[in-house]
Design a protein around this motif. Structure first.
Motif, mmCIF file in Angstrom:
data_model
loop_
_atom_site.group_PDB
_atom_site.id
_atom_site.type_symbol
_atom_site.label_atom_id
_atom_site.label_comp_id
_atom_site.label_asym_id
_atom_site.label_seq_id
_atom_site.Cartn_x
_atom_site.Cartn_y
_atom_site.Cartn_z
ATOM 1 N N GLY A 776 0.808 -1.368 0.102
ATOM 2 C CA GLY A 776 -0.011 -0.192 0.038
ATOM 3 C C GLY A 776 0.864 1.183 0.125
ATOM 4 O O GLY A 776 0.566 2.201 -0.625
ATOM 5 N N ALA A 777 2.096 1.246 0.794
ATOM 6 C CA ALA A 777 2.726 2.508 0.875
ATOM 7 C C ALA A 777 3.733 2.672 -0.396
ATOM 8 O O ALA A 777 3.567 3.781 -0.857
ATOM 9 N N PHE A 778 3.850 1.695 -0.923
ATOM 10 C CA PHE A 778 4.767 1.753 -2.236
ATOM 11 C C PHE A 778 3.779 2.282 -3.347
ATOM 12 O O PHE A 778 4.185 2.991 -4.109
ATOM 13 N N LYS A 779 2.691 1.753 -3.440
ATOM 14 C CA LYS A 779 1.690 2.165 -4.430
ATOM 15 C C LYS A 779 1.301 3.792 -4.324
ATOM 16 O O LYS A 779 1.352 4.323 -5.235
ATOM 17 N N SER A 780 1.448 4.235 -2.973
ATOM 18 C CA SER A 780 1.064 5.670 -2.849
ATOM 19 C C SER A 780 2.272 6.604 -3.535
ATOM 20 O O SER A 780 2.234 7.600 -3.608
ATOM 21 N N LEU A 781 3.509 5.911 -3.273
ATOM 22 C CA LEU A 781 4.736 6.724 -4.085
ATOM 23 C C LEU A 781 4.691 7.002 -5.406
ATOM 24 O O LEU A 781 5.377 7.685 -5.878
ATOM 25 N N MET A 782 4.211 5.672 -6.168
ATOM 26 C CA MET A 782 4.631 5.737 -7.545
ATOM 27 C C MET A 782 3.512 6.805 -8.535
ATOM 28 O O MET A 782 2.194 6.651 -7.902
ATOM 29 N N ASP A 783 4.007 6.932 -9.579
ATOM 30 C CA ASP A 783 2.940 7.455 -10.434
ATOM 31 C C ASP A 783 2.131 6.554 -10.803
ATOM 32 O O ASP A 783 2.370 5.216 -10.991
ATOM 33 N N ALA A 784 0.899 7.082 -11.658
ATOM 34 C CA ALA A 784 -0.078 5.640 -12.007
ATOM 35 C C ALA A 784 0.509 4.887 -12.964
ATOM 36 O O ALA A 784 1.275 5.218 -14.043
ATOM 37 N N GLU A 785 0.507 3.656 -12.733
ATOM 38 C CA GLU A 785 0.963 2.595 -13.838
ATOM 39 C C GLU A 785 2.533 2.731 -13.936
ATOM 40 O O GLU A 785 3.004 2.099 -14.886
ATOM 41 N N GLU A 786 3.230 3.410 -13.048
ATOM 42 C CA GLU A 786 4.578 3.444 -13.247
ATOM 43 C C GLU A 786 5.467 1.988 -13.163
ATOM 44 O O GLU A 786 6.228 1.626 -13.861
ATOM 45 N N PHE A 787 4.758 1.314 -12.063
ATOM 46 C CA PHE A 787 5.112 -0.063 -12.135
ATOM 47 C C PHE A 787 4.026 -1.048 -11.966
ATOM 48 O O PHE A 787 2.999 -0.568 -11.350
ATOM 49 N N VAL A 788 4.144 -2.090 -12.166
ATOM 50 C CA VAL A 788 3.120 -3.226 -12.247
ATOM 51 C C VAL A 788 3.474 -3.955 -10.584
ATOM 52 O O VAL A 788 4.315 -4.862 -10.887
ATOM 53 N N LEU A 789 2.547 -3.830 -9.850
ATOM 54 C CA LEU A 789 2.884 -4.429 -8.387
ATOM 55 C C LEU A 789 2.026 -5.622 -8.560
ATOM 56 O O LEU A 789 0.697 -5.638 -8.696
ATOM 57 N N ILE A 790 2.690 -6.861 -8.175
ATOM 58 C CA ILE A 790 2.093 -8.255 -8.076
ATOM 59 C C ILE A 790 2.346 -8.720 -6.544
ATOM 60 O O ILE A 790 3.480 -8.785 -6.442
#
Length: 935
Positions: A776-790
């Motif tokens: 959740g914390a990582f997702k809030s740092l990145m721009d939209a779709e910058e990385f695909v989190l699995i």
């Protein structure tokens, strides 16, 4: 009759038409008679801005749609295409609901037309696919997919997928289509009349009896008869000859000194009747290292070699990759069979019985029946591992899987075709039997021999043996295990097994059965009530103990208990209820089994279905008795060498608690029952030594007294050039800060690393809770779709599926725990960086760990250095081994745990690794160094 199908795909501003999301692109493709006959695509002006994440996903921006037509302008063309057609889409309700919403918005009447969902059809007909996203299916079928997430490209691929699915459906045997028909009306896709026409056309054709075995109105794929290899063709050979053959048959094959040495050692152990412990580093090629001498020895001695692994993945690799290769290069013929526990195999008798029951309107059950009917035309093994089933399907599998308690054996009409018995017969005639640790050690404690008699065995992935043996010689039970069985006996809708049992008794006029079963309903209610109260009381004890000892905010509570605890006042009501429940259970089960016994004299009057039903009923009654025996054991703590504990979800149902018992040590069990009775046991893994010694493993498994041969074979990889170990000095230890601060720091550090590596990163955690928070914390740092989190546990799917998704996407990051520390193979550029968040120590209060520590301390040992540290080092080596999987791989390993560099024991972790460069600096300096090194 020629049908028209119109395949639709919409790109939209969001996921919900009801919440005002609009269409931004339409792709439509018409299909008739297996051919694409018309195409239509256009951008649509949605009247609202396109959100950034949709722009990122689809590549469609506001500029591209600003001069596009409104939906109402293209609606006539679309409606003309759809007239008299089937509406087809990949996840049909999404696109259909958007179409209806746009039609409402434009003032048109709502449509009513037959629907086809290509996701549903694919799940039913393409059982070997790795996943059912459109891109994955395109890869699976070799369909060109130029622009994923653009409506025209998606519609085109979906149309080609539909053509393939309709062809596959049409090519199914008549018997299969007829069996499918009752279940089609409950699916989302309108397939009934399509299949009806196919049946009418097929009725005139002869059945394909070369491909299928038609029996009892089912079509099964014909399985070639098992042919035993000849003993006369055995030819001795030199190992160099095999290596010459390997060079001819394998691309990139290199003669490896470590592999040659392994062949020699395994050969020596087998011929001198000694046990062997052999650590073979990644890249040694250990499977060929033990198979070459093992198969030769099996043929020479005319007795089977058993090879046991921990993971299904390795079993499949041995059977599908290594065995065919060896069959080509060995100078003699040999046979190999994979045998798993019988719960892996479909029971055809039970499955046939469920096909006659159309009372259940449950979608999952009906869909799974349809899946299995199709699967029978493809499977030769009947092994559930071939299937990808949803959770509802897995529940249904429990009612149709093979099991010993409900097997009719030779009295079963399906016996000659039984998947389990066929596989078992083949195993008993094979030179090489591949199995898993679970079945191997079930066989060890079973009265009925499951595996063929063997004297030599290879245990691959041998670092798991202690855990598997501990599980198999332990016990567990919970409330739901009882309820599942009780509900099958007496369902509330009156459709339970006991009602059917009474009907059969009435039909055959079985004397005195009413007398025996007179109190059955009352006793059934009494048993259920007592069990309900028992588990509620046990959970209350668990919650009270948690309140007094630690925070009840923990969702999963674990409480160890002893005989002394059980004798305390709080447990008195539980023990009284357990004694009553045991009495009621005996009074419930024994009369029913007496009536069942009397059916011996009615054998000739019973139909096959009735015989099968009676065996199933007896199996459930036996299972109930076994559960009750286990519960009594778990509530009386009779063995001093066992550890007992309970686990409960603090916010789960009021009786959701599980009781466990496991042996504290398994060394004596293995020494007496296994190592002492086998001529030669070869134990191998990439991770078994600690500080270059096998003493820890040998002590844990009871091997010391046997004086096994041992060897460490180094990996051929050049770790000094291929890998780098990096330990940041400025990431706090978890006990120095609160978890929120810790997660914030590791998330920002992961983000900086990911920008350098462009994703391609595997992050290993030791706890699900921290994984979820970091995700959740990582997702809030990145721009939209910058990385695909699995993320394991956040994204659904098996380990294999999550790993494949990680490999499919650029810029992907995989968060994993537990099972991701080993057994996953991501070679090449897909993985450039591995991050280990914390050193993988088992929590000291984990019940088995705590009990082992107490025993060690009592014997004068040091629980940390003799137990916790060696365990963590082996686990750490497994995690580290995920990075470099071939001689062409290159990458960095970060360890976010300063204990590795600041404690006396930390250097043991570094010493356990192959020699490689180590950098110890603040995270920003390490990221900069990584950037230079990657280039």
């Amino acid at each position: 009759m020629t049908r028209r199908f119109v395949v639709i795909d919409f790109e939209t501003t969001g996921n919900s038409a009801a919440k005002g999301d609009r269409i931004i692109q339409i792709g439509a493709v018409a299909v008739e008679a297996g051919q694409i006959t018309e195409r239509f695509s256009t951008f649509i002006q949605p009247g609202v801005p396109i959100p950034p994440f949709i722009e990122q996903l689809t590549g469609i921006n506001d500029e591209m749609v600003k001069d596009a037509p409104l939906f109402e302008e293209v609606a006539p063309k679309l409606l003309q295409m759809l007239e008299g057609a089937y509406f087809v889409a990949h996840n049909v309700m999404f696109d259909y609901s958007f179409l209806q919403g746009e039609l409402d918005h434009a003032g048109y009447s709502r449509l009513s037309m037959p629907l086809i969902d290509t996701v549903e059809m694919s799940r039913m007909l393409l059982l070997g696919a790795d996943g059912y996203q459109l891109g994955m299916l395109a890869d699976y079928l070799g369909l060109e997919h130029l622009n994923p997430h653009q409506a025209d490209s998606d519609a085109e691929v979906t149309a080609r997928l539909l053509i393939h699915l309709l062809e596959k459906l049409e090519n199914l045997p008549l018997a299969t289509l007829e069996r499918l028909t009752p279940f089609l009306k409950k699916l989302q896709s309108s397939l009934e009349s399509i299949v009806g026409d196919m049946i009418a056309e097929k009725s005139a054709f002869l059945a394909d009896e070369e491909t299928y075995d038609f029996y009892r109105k089912l079509a099964l794929k014909k399985r070639p008869d098992f042919v035993q290899s000849s003993d006369d063709d055995f030819t001795e050979f030199k190992d160099e000859e095999v290596h010459d053959q390997l060079q001819q048959h394998m691309q990139h094959y290199e003669v490896r000194k470590s592999q040659q040495r392994m062949v020699e050692l395994v050969d020596e152990a087998l011929h001198t009747n000694q046990h062997l412990v052999i650590e073979a580093g990644t890249g040694v090629g250990k499977s060929l290292g033990y198979l070459i001498p093992g198969i030769r020895h099996a043929k020479e001695k005319d007795r089977p070699l058993v090879v046991s692994t921990h993971t299904v993945q390795l079993q499949q690799q041995l059977l599908e990759r290594d065995v065919p290769l060896l069959k080509r290069i060995m100078p003699f013929d040999f046979t190999a069979t994979l045998l798993k526990g019988r719960n892996h195999y479909l029971c055809l008798r039970k499955f046939e019985h469920t096909l006659m029951d159309h009372h259940d309107d449950n979608y999952d059950m009906n869909f799974t029946k349809a899946q299995l009917i199709v699967w029978l035309t493809e499977t030769e093994t009947g092994d559930v591992e071939e299937l990808s089933m949803a959770s509802g399907g897995k529940l249904f599998w429990n009612t149709v899987k093979s099991d010993a308690n409900s097997c009719l054996n030779h009295r079963c009409p399906w016996f000659s075709r039984c998947y389990y018995h066929k596989q078992r017969r083949a195993a008993h005639e094979s030179d090489l039997v591949i199995t898993n640790h679970a079945l191997l050690f079930t066989d060890l404690k079973s009265e009925n021999q499951l595996l063929p008699a063997y004297k030599e065995v290879v245990l691959d992935e041998a670092h798991h043996v202690e855990e598997v043996v501990s599980d198999h010689f332990g016990k567990e039970t919970d409330y739901f295990s009882f309820v599942k069985l009780l509900d099958r006996l007496s369902q509330t809708d009156g459709d339970g097994m006991m009602n059917t049992f009474r009907e059969i008794c009435d039909l055959l006029e079985v004397p005195k059965y009413e007398h025996h079963l007179a109190n059955w309903d009352t006793l059934f209610s009494d048993v259920k009530n007592e069990l309900d109260e028992i588990f509620k009381q046990i959970k209350n004890i668990c919650l009270k103990k948690a309140k007094s000892s630690r925070s009840t905010e923990l969702t999963k509570l674990t409480l160890r208990y002893t005989k002394q605890d059980i004798e305390a006042a709080a447990w008195e009501p539980v023990l009284e209820m357990e004694a009553r429940a045991r009495q009621f259970m005996g009074d419930l089960v024994k009369p029913a089994k007496r009536v069942l016994k009397s059916f011996d004299q009615y054998e000739e009057h019973l139909t096959v279905q009735q015989k099968g039903f009676l065996v199933d009923l007896e199996g459930i009654l036996n299972d109930l008795q076994d559960e009750m025996t286990d519960l009594h054991h778990l509530l009386s703590c009779p063995l001093s060498e066992e550890v007992y504990w309970m686990e409960a979800e603090s916010k789960g149902p009021r009786h959701a608690v599980t009781l466990y018992a496991k042996p504290v040590e398994i060394d004596q069990i293995l020494a007496d029952k296994f190592f002492g009775k086998k001529s030669s046991v070869v134990l191998t893994s990439a991770t078994m030594s600690v500080k270059n010694s096998f003493r820890y493993l040998s002590e844990r498994l009871g091997l010391l007294d046997f004086g096994p041969i041992s060897a460490q074979l180094p990996s051929p990889f050049q770790y000094e050039q291929q890998a780098k170990l990096m330990v940041p000095t400025d990431i706090p230890l978890i006990n120095e800060v609160d978890q929120k601060t810790f997660v914030k720091k590791i998330s920002s550090s992961l983000y900086e690393i990911a920008k350098v590596t462009k994703g391609r990163m595997l992050v290993l955690f030791t706890s699900y809770e921290m994984l979820r928070e970091t995700h959740g914390a990582f997702k809030s740092l990145m721009d939209a779709e910058e990385f695909v989190l699995i993320a394991q546990g956040v994204d659904s799917g098996s380990r294999a599926r999550l790993t494949k998704n990680f490999q499919r996407f650029d810029n992907s990051i995989l968060f994993g725990t537990n099972s991701f520390w080993e057994g996953i193979d991501i070679p090449g550029d897909d993985l450039s960086c591995l991050v280990i968040i914390r050193l993988p120590f088992t929590p000291p209060d984990q019940p088995v760990m705590a009990a082992k520590s107490e025993k060690l301390k009592a014997e004068g040992g040091n629980p940390f250095y003799d137990l916790s540290l060696p365990q963590a080092i082996i686990r750490f080596k497994q995690g580290f081994g995920r990075l470099v999987r071939s001689s062409r791989d290159k990458g960095a390993v970060f360890v976010f745990d300063r204990r590795m560099i600041e404690t006396r024991y930390g250097k043991s972790f570094i010493q356990s690794l192959p020699k490689l460069p180590v950098s110890i600096k603040p995270i920003d300096e390490l990221v900069s160094e990584l950037d230079d090194w990657m280039e």
